[in-house]
Design a protein around this motif. Sequence first.
Motif, PDB file in Angstrom:
ATOM      1  N   THR A 152      39.348  34.866  37.713  1.00  0.00           N
ATOM      2  CA  THR A 152      40.423  35.726  38.610  1.00  0.00           C
ATOM      3  C   THR A 152      40.777  37.067  37.540  1.00  0.00           C
ATOM      4  O   THR A 152      41.077  38.086  38.056  1.00  0.00           O
ATOM      5  CB  THR A 152      41.607  35.149  39.083  1.00  0.00           C
ATOM      6  N   ARG A 155      38.311  39.683  37.416  1.00  0.00           N
ATOM      7  CA  ARG A 155      38.224  40.495  38.642  1.00  0.00           C
ATOM      8  C   ARG A 155      39.191  41.629  38.633  1.00  0.00           C
ATOM      9  O   ARG A 155      39.169  42.731  38.923  1.00  0.00           O
ATOM     10  CB  ARG A 155      38.254  39.654  39.934  1.00  0.00           C
ATOM     11  N   LYS A 158      38.390  44.424  36.572  1.00  0.00           N
ATOM     12  CA  LYS A 158      37.370  45.497  37.044  1.00  0.00           C
ATOM     13  C   LYS A 158      38.136  46.330  37.890  1.00  0.00           C
ATOM     14  O   LYS A 158      37.898  47.602  38.260  1.00  0.00           O
ATOM     15  CB  LYS A 158      36.416  44.530  37.716  1.00  0.00           C
TER      16      LYS A 158
END
Length: 543
Positions: A152, A155, A158
Amino acid sequence: MLYSILQGLLITTTSWVLWRIIRPYVFKSTLRNIPGPSPSSFWRGNLPELEDRDGWGFQDAIDKAGQSVVRLTGMFHKQCLYVFDPKALHHIVLKDQDIYQRSPWSIASVRLTFGPGVLGVLGDSHRRQRKMLNPVFSGNHMRHMTPLFYKTAYRLCKAISNQLEAPDGAEVDMLDWMGRTALEIVGQGGLGYSFDPLVANTHNSFGEALKAFLPTAGQCLNYRMLAHHLSKLGPASLRGKIVELLPDPNLRALKNIVDVMHMRSIEILEDKRRALREGDAAVEEQIGEGKDIMSILLRANMSTSEEDKLSEEELIAQMSTLVFAATDTTSNALSRTLDLLAKHPDVQEKLRTELLEAGQGQDISYDQLVDLPYLDAVCRETLRLYPPASFTSRETQKDAVMPLSEPIQGVDGTMISEIVIPKKTMVIVGIRSCNRNRRIWGDDALEWKPERWLDSLPSAVKEAKVPGVYANLMTFLGGGNSCIGFKFSQLEMKVMLTVLLSSFKFMPSGKDIHWNLAGVSYPTIGREGRKPAMPLHVQHLRG
């Protein structure tokens, strides 16, 4: 029939209010010899100052007064105590915790919103639920969940990278990203459910309801004392109709939020049960791969004795309770940490060096994470000086005697070494005040100094025997009502800081970030700002 119920509720409430107004003048409080500030409001006493979003000064004045027990005035001139004396806290949260319990209106408020989960019950029911939940919050289970936290966090990196188009970085609202990420981590790790793909312009009804809950509930505080009476009015469907008839739109909005959370919890629970019936393959296909808290809890509940089993209502209540309790507290603590690191670039660089050397291009394991000294020091010092919740309250279930570490001087000049507290007295636990107590932490108690944790702590810290479950602090409370998920929160903070500081540099945005006092403190842009936000200037580490 509904009209008769509303009429009865109005009569009962009016009678209760009148008695609360008259009672302090009929029965003089035994606490009047304890020094304290004059009330600022006839109706609410000192509560407007204590609960004001800019009420830090009021708390600081109490801390500077030099006495660790102070008398305050509550609703309708009811006398209460604000306590941060460590010996007194030991009795409140440990030795006499069955005497100092959460108030009926507090329990009723939680039950009305989340149901009879671990925060909505007392006594044997509370102990039974914690017994079932303790294994899934153990260090061993956190070790298995660490890879999920890292996934997580990557993510999130990103998503932030997509906002940094310019070579010198960009302004990013880190509070928003911390909130979304904390919700996704507790969704995946707690429920085996994804709330947020962590991309722009995404919506999830459960997630949106959770984000709206605290601001909406904050608009309904004037009704909290009535929650105990409302909770007794028949089934939930009837209470819902009563709320819909009331003229306050905030109450109706709160009801709608609660309804969404309840329905989505039922759907998620049914999905988990279906997967368990279909076997291991179906379980492993779910987001949490069967390692999330609710999947493990369901398995344990199926195999436990009948007397220890959680009911359907209790299982559903755990879900909303878990997600609510783990979202704003951790995300705001992480936001505060990033804010401090941005203002102290030397600390940020020292921490980054430790993390990069420990990781060497790979994920740092759970056992390494918990042992990294400077990372631990930064987390502890932030949670010491800036606990997400500044205080909590208890109510005495019978007359009690509360001893003090050091005597205080009464209004009449006498020295008081123990206080006789009448039944039904509200006792406010000063979490922030205890964590900042100069008698315990020294003259630099108000300074943010992670280095204090690298050396031997002052002898006064050990001698005080603060009854907190974590690091000689009251941040996560202690005893049977301590925060059951504090290891979950600690792991989340450490994984997030590891990944973020290995990828980005954080600097002040130049905007005035003001931290507001609330059930969970939160930042806004400026003292008058209303929308929670915390912009920082973010750069790629090697941009």
